[in-house]
Design a protein around this motif. Structure first.
Motif, PDB file in Angstrom:
ATOM      1  N   ARG A  90       0.833  -1.209   0.000  1.00 44.31           N
ATOM      2  CA  ARG A  90       0.000   0.000   0.000  1.00 44.31           C
ATOM      3  C   ARG A  90       0.860   1.249   0.000  1.00 44.31           C
ATOM      4  NH1 ARG A  90      -5.610  -0.956   3.004  1.00 44.31           N
ATOM      5  NH2 ARG A  90      -5.764  -3.159   2.571  1.00 44.31           N
ATOM      6  N   ALA A  91       1.915   1.227   0.789  1.00 45.93           N
ATOM      7  CA  ALA A  91       2.805   2.390   0.845  1.00 45.93           C
ATOM      8  C   ALA A  91       3.473   2.617  -0.515  1.00 45.93           C
ATOM      9  CB  ALA A  91       3.852   2.188   1.940  1.00 45.93           C
ATOM     10  N   LEU A  92       3.932   1.543  -1.142  1.00 47.30           N
ATOM     11  CA  LEU A  92       4.547   1.672  -2.466  1.00 47.30           C
ATOM     12  C   LEU A  92       3.554   2.226  -3.486  1.00 47.30           C
ATOM     13  CD1 LEU A  92       6.686  -1.570  -2.887  1.00 47.30           C
ATOM     14  CD2 LEU A  92       7.508   0.779  -3.032  1.00 47.30           C
ATOM     15  N   LEU A  93       2.328   1.742  -3.428  1.00 49.46           N
ATOM     16  CA  LEU A  93       1.326   2.151  -4.415  1.00 49.46           C
ATOM     17  C   LEU A  93       0.847   3.592  -4.217  1.00 49.46           C
ATOM     18  CD1 LEU A  93      -0.664  -1.180  -4.661  1.00 49.46           C
ATOM     19  CD2 LEU A  93       0.786  -0.150  -6.425  1.00 49.46           C
ATOM     20  N   CYS A  94       1.230   4.214  -3.126  1.00 44.77           N
ATOM     21  CA  CYS A  94       0.918   5.638  -2.927  1.00 44.77           C
ATOM     22  C   CYS A  94       1.879   6.533  -3.702  1.00 44.77           C
ATOM     23  CB  CYS A  94       0.973   5.992  -1.435  1.00 44.77           C
ATOM     24  SG  CYS A  94      -0.429   5.330  -0.522  1.00 44.77           S
ATOM     25  N   PRO A  96       3.332   8.446  -6.576  1.00 38.30           N
ATOM     26  CA  PRO A  96       2.759   8.887  -7.853  1.00 38.30           C
ATOM     27  C   PRO A  96       3.548   8.401  -9.076  1.00 38.30           C
ATOM     28  CG  PRO A  96       3.281  10.774  -6.439  1.00 38.30           C
ATOM     29  CD  PRO A  96       3.692   9.553  -5.710  1.00 38.30           C
ATOM     30  N   HIS A  97       4.871   8.296  -8.947  1.00 34.49           N
ATOM     31  CA  HIS A  97       5.672   7.824 -10.079  1.00 34.49           C
ATOM     32  C   HIS A  97       5.349   6.360 -10.395  1.00 34.49           C
ATOM     33  CE1 HIS A  97       8.937   7.507 -12.923  1.00 34.49           C
ATOM     34  NE2 HIS A  97       9.518   6.553 -12.210  1.00 34.49           N
ATOM     35  N   LEU A 102       2.467   2.187 -13.712  1.00 29.33           N
ATOM     36  CA  LEU A 102       1.435   1.157 -13.843  1.00 29.33           C
ATOM     37  C   LEU A 102       0.359   1.577 -14.843  1.00 29.33           C
ATOM     38  CD1 LEU A 102       1.140   0.109 -10.103  1.00 29.33           C
ATOM     39  CD2 LEU A 102       2.262  -1.152 -11.948  1.00 29.33           C
ATOM     40  N   LEU A 103      -0.022   2.836 -14.836  1.00 30.03           N
ATOM     41  CA  LEU A 103      -0.992   3.327 -15.816  1.00 30.03           C
ATOM     42  C   LEU A 103      -0.438   3.236 -17.236  1.00 30.03           C
ATOM     43  CD1 LEU A 103      -2.577   6.487 -14.145  1.00 30.03           C
ATOM     44  CD2 LEU A 103      -3.755   4.429 -14.914  1.00 30.03           C
ATOM     45  N   THR A 104       0.835   3.553 -17.380  1.00 28.17           N
ATOM     46  CA  THR A 104       1.474   3.481 -18.699  1.00 28.17           C
ATOM     47  C   THR A 104       1.412   2.055 -19.245  1.00 28.17           C
ATOM     48  OG1 THR A 104       2.937   5.310 -18.141  1.00 28.17           O
ATOM     49  CG2 THR A 104       3.622   3.893 -19.965  1.00 28.17           C
ATOM     50  N   LEU A 123      11.932   1.536  -8.902  1.00 32.78           N
ATOM     51  CA  LEU A 123      10.690   1.549  -8.141  1.00 32.78           C
ATOM     52  C   LEU A 123       9.773   0.390  -8.535  1.00 32.78           C
ATOM     53  CD1 LEU A 123       9.143   3.079  -5.985  1.00 32.78           C
ATOM     54  CD2 LEU A 123       8.233   4.554  -7.784  1.00 32.78           C
ATOM     55  N   PHE A 124       9.731   0.078  -9.822  1.00 33.14           N
ATOM     56  CA  PHE A 124       8.924  -1.046 -10.275  1.00 33.14           C
ATOM     57  C   PHE A 124       9.536  -2.366  -9.792  1.00 33.14           C
ATOM     58  CE2 PHE A 124       7.386  -4.291 -13.155  1.00 33.14           C
ATOM     59  CZ  PHE A 124       6.026  -4.015 -13.186  1.00 33.14           C
TER      60      PHE A 124
END
Length: 146
Positions: A90-94, A96-97, A102-104, A123-124
């Motif tokens: 959850r912390a990682l998914l907060c 923005p980068h 993930l959206l890309t 980060l990924f």
């Protein structure tokens, strides 16, 4: 590559839970279910595919959504729940980068090429490592799941 057994136009995303016919949409499923004939299956005691998801079209099992090759890579439901409960994830998914990465990937037409680039991002890699620690914990940290 398969095509929808009903409309013969799209790549199928689903498999009939009764006869294993592949289809691409709810409308194709509705057309198919009138002519559906069950097929005999050999039960595999090694696979627990009893988890079902009820929908308007009827019950679905995990096995209906996976082909034979994917079943060997199936993550146990308890491990998936642990992913959802992980504070570290959850912390990682907060970040923005990371969310943009993930959206890309999600919006890319050629996901394979985009994934090759995204997998170079530290980060990924951190996200993937965190997921793997939960899904495939090291033997000294793991507890058996029954």
């Amino acid at each position: 590559m398969h095509i929808c057994s009903v409309c013969s136009e799209q790549i199928p995303k689903y498999k009939c839970p009764v006869c294993k016919t592949r289809y691409c949409s709810v409308s194709c499923y509705k057309k198919h279910k009138d002519d559906c004939l069950p097929v005999k299956q050999a039960a595999s005691p090694a696979l627990d595919l009893s988890v079902t998801h009820n929908s308007a079209e009827g019950g679905w099992s995990v096995g209906d959504l996976l082909d034979e090759d994917a079943q060997s890579d199936r993550v146990p439901l308890q491990r998936l729940k642990e992913l959802g409960e992980s504070e570290e994830l959850r912390a990682l998914l907060c970040n923005p980068h990371l969310r943009q990465l993930l959206l890309t990937v999600d919006q890319a037409e050629n996901k394979s090429d985009v994934m090759k680039v995204v997998m170079q991002e530290p980060l990924f890699v951190e996200l993937a490592d965190q997921c793997l620690q939960i899904v495939e914990p090291s033997k000294e940290n793991s507890s058996p799941i029954d």
